[in-house]
Design an enzyme around this catalytic site. Structure first.
Site, mmCIF file in Angstrom:
data_model
loop_
_atom_site.group_PDB
_atom_site.id
_atom_site.type_symbol
_atom_site.label_atom_id
_atom_site.label_comp_id
_atom_site.label_asym_id
_atom_site.label_seq_id
_atom_site.Cartn_x
_atom_site.Cartn_y
_atom_site.Cartn_z
ATOM 1 N N CYS A 27 12.884 9.421 9.869
ATOM 2 C CA CYS A 27 12.587 8.826 11.175
ATOM 3 C C CYS A 27 13.813 8.770 12.069
ATOM 4 C CB CYS A 27 11.975 7.435 11.009
ATOM 5 S SG CYS A 27 12.969 6.294 10.033
ATOM 6 N N GLU A 47 8.836 -0.420 11.895
ATOM 7 C CA GLU A 47 9.852 0.609 12.083
ATOM 8 C C GLU A 47 9.120 1.927 12.270
ATOM 9 O OE1 GLU A 47 13.220 3.267 9.993
ATOM 10 O OE2 GLU A 47 12.839 1.342 9.012
ATOM 11 N N GLY A 73 1.633 2.479 14.054
ATOM 12 C CA GLY A 73 2.173 1.149 14.294
ATOM 13 C C GLY A 73 1.420 0.403 15.371
ATOM 14 N N LYS A 109 0.859 -1.185 0.000
ATOM 15 C CA LYS A 109 0.000 0.000 0.000
ATOM 16 C C LYS A 109 0.891 1.230 0.000
ATOM 17 C CE LYS A 109 -1.798 2.705 3.030
ATOM 18 N NZ LYS A 109 -1.768 4.002 2.285
#
Length: 493
Positions: free
Chosen positions: A295, A260, A242, A184
């Site tokens: 990140c 992650e 997440g 996705k």
């Protein structure tokens, strides 16, 4: 030769890529805008459950028809190597598409993003025939084996900040291990993934093994996670998302997930560094690269007091010396924020932190440029304490807080964060300090005398604590797409 290009001249993929072709299902339209000028680049649809179901069926049929997981590993390697070669041949197309559609500068996408995507595919192609099982010790007449086997269909949900590279970290090892992959895209940056799926089909990958669906996280993403035919989920993105994915996966088939997630990564800087100009360049790049939309951004500068004032002045000068501009201009060295919503979020966090008592040494507001894009000024915050918003929350923008320390152990203790543990950078010429800090800082990745990973593919990526679990890349990056089957054969019976 200049790398500049006209973004309106690009050929834009349209639709989901399912079963080797582009297809639409009449879902809610989504406008895709260029971050550099906020102009509409194209329109896609939110695929939802219909697109996900079609992709799952295509993957199931492809696995059965091609026998992908059972063919000789060297044959899988041959197809994936051809895929890597075609990515290299189309690298300029991919680099331009990535630059126009995301915050990645054309000067970087040409030499990094496209090249490393091809390299990642080639790296895992070479692993196809190197996944090993084992036999375990037993009594005479018994053979005990552990076999690595693919999950079958795996799903990857990828972020908007490094869409091409992050996706390759997931689809390349998944395919090499014998799985089919459903990806996705981010609804903000879908186009390079769609082109990669097209290239994979051209390379001879059986149609339906590499499917890309578009849509929002709460609709298409949730449908992927819920689907009981999907054996594993890999996600890169925010910690909050997440947690939601892990919860949803547990309630729909208890499938394994690799996550992650976010970070508040420290840059721990000791006073034994002598070349402060070179050091300032590395540290500034550590939180300003890609506009801070990384990140692993080193957003907490923890500096030994002896050099702190001088070093901070040099970093501040670099914050002021940027050349913001469109991602399709080679001269631009500072990109926009992905969209106005994200820029407003960044500014809100900065303003809350300032209201709580911090001060902005430089920046602290939207960056006015000649472009129509969403730019935020590189910002250095002083006086940020652990109870403040700017310490607790991930900015995901070009923001860093400054902290000073005296003793080695004090600095190492400050480098730890109560919530996050994704990455840490340590700058020192003293190997003892480097090893001590690397050992004690609770972080999934540690770099010494640099910020961010190098060009090698063997270095695993992933974090601890609220930054997630599991790894991408390296040997573990392909092992995570296999499950272990124990086989017990009593041949003496």
């Amino acid at each position: 030769m200049s790398l500049d290009f006209d973004p309106s001249s690009l050929s834009i993929p349209k639709g989901h890529h399912i079963g080797g072709r582009y297809i639409d299902f009449g879902g809610e339209p989504i406008e895709v805008r260029r971050p550099s000028d906020l102009q509409v680049m194209g329109t896609l649809e939110d695929g939802g459950e219909e697109a996900v179901e079609a992709a799952v069926q295509a993957a199931r049929q492809a696995l059965k028809a091609s026998n992908w997981s059972k063919i000789a590993p060297i044959e899988r390697a041959r197809v994936l190597t051809r895929f890597a070669e075609l990515v290299e041949q189309r690298s300029l197309d991919l680099a331009r598409l990535e630059a126009a559609n995301s915050t990645r500068l054309i000067a970087e996408t040409t030499v990094r993003d496209a090249a490393r995507t091809a390299g990642t595919i080639r790296f895992f192609a070479e692993y196809c025939d190197k996944l090993e099982g084992q036999t375990t010790q037993t009594q005479s007449g018994i053979l005990s084996m552990v076999r690595p086997e693919p999950y079958g269909i795996v799903a990857a949900i990828v972020p908007w900040n490094f869409p091409m590279i992050t996706a390759a970290w997931k689809f390349a090892p998944a395919l090499a291990a014998g799985n089919a992959i459903l990806i996705k895209t981010s609804e903000l940056t879908p186009y390079t993934l769609l082109l990669l799926a097209e290239i994979a089909t051209e390379a001879g990958l059986p149609k339906g093994l590499f499917n890309v669906v578009n849509g929002y996280g709460q609709t298409t993403g949730a449908a992927l996670v819920r689907h009981r035919s999907i054996g594993k989920i890999s996600f890169t993105g925010s910690t909050a998302t997440g947690v939601a994915i892990m919860t949803l996966a547990a309630s729909h088939g208890t499938k394994p997930v690799t996550l992650e997630l976010g970070g508040k990564s420290p840059q721990l800087i000791f006073a034994d560094n002598e070349d402060l100009d070179a050091l300032a360049a590395k540290v500034a790049a550590g939180f300003m690269g890609n506009g801070g939309q990384v990140c692993t951004a080193g957003s907490r500068l923890i500096i030994q007091r002896k050099i702190a004032d001088e070093l901070v002045e040099k970093i501040e000068a670099r914050c002021r010396a940027i050349t913001p501009g469109p991602t399709w201009r080679e001269a631009s060295d500072f990109p926009p924020i992905i969209n106005e919503k994200q820029l407003a979020r960044i500014d809100s966090l900065v303003q809350k932190t300032l209201a709580e008592g911090a001060t902005a040494r430089v920046g602290g507001s939207r960056l006015e440029t000649r472009n129509e894009g969403s730019f935020y000024a590189p910002t250095l915050l002083e006086g940020v304490t652990p109870e403040m918003t700017g310490y607790q929350e991930e900015f995901f923008g070009p923001i860093a807080s400054i902290h000073r320390f005296d003793e080695v152990e004090e600095g190492i203790a400050m480098a730890d964060h109560p919530t996050y543990g994704l990455a840490a950078s340590i700058f020192t010429t003293d190997i003892k300090k480097a090893l001590l800090a690397a050992e004690q800082i609770e972080s999934g990745m540690v770099w010494v005398n640099q910020n961010g990973r190098g060009p090698e593919f063997t270095f695993p990526a992933g974090g601890f604590k609220g930054s997630g679990f599991g790894k991408d890349m390296g040997r573990v990056g392909i092992e995570t797409y296999t499950r272990q089957k124990a086989v017990w054969i009593n041949y003496a019976a």
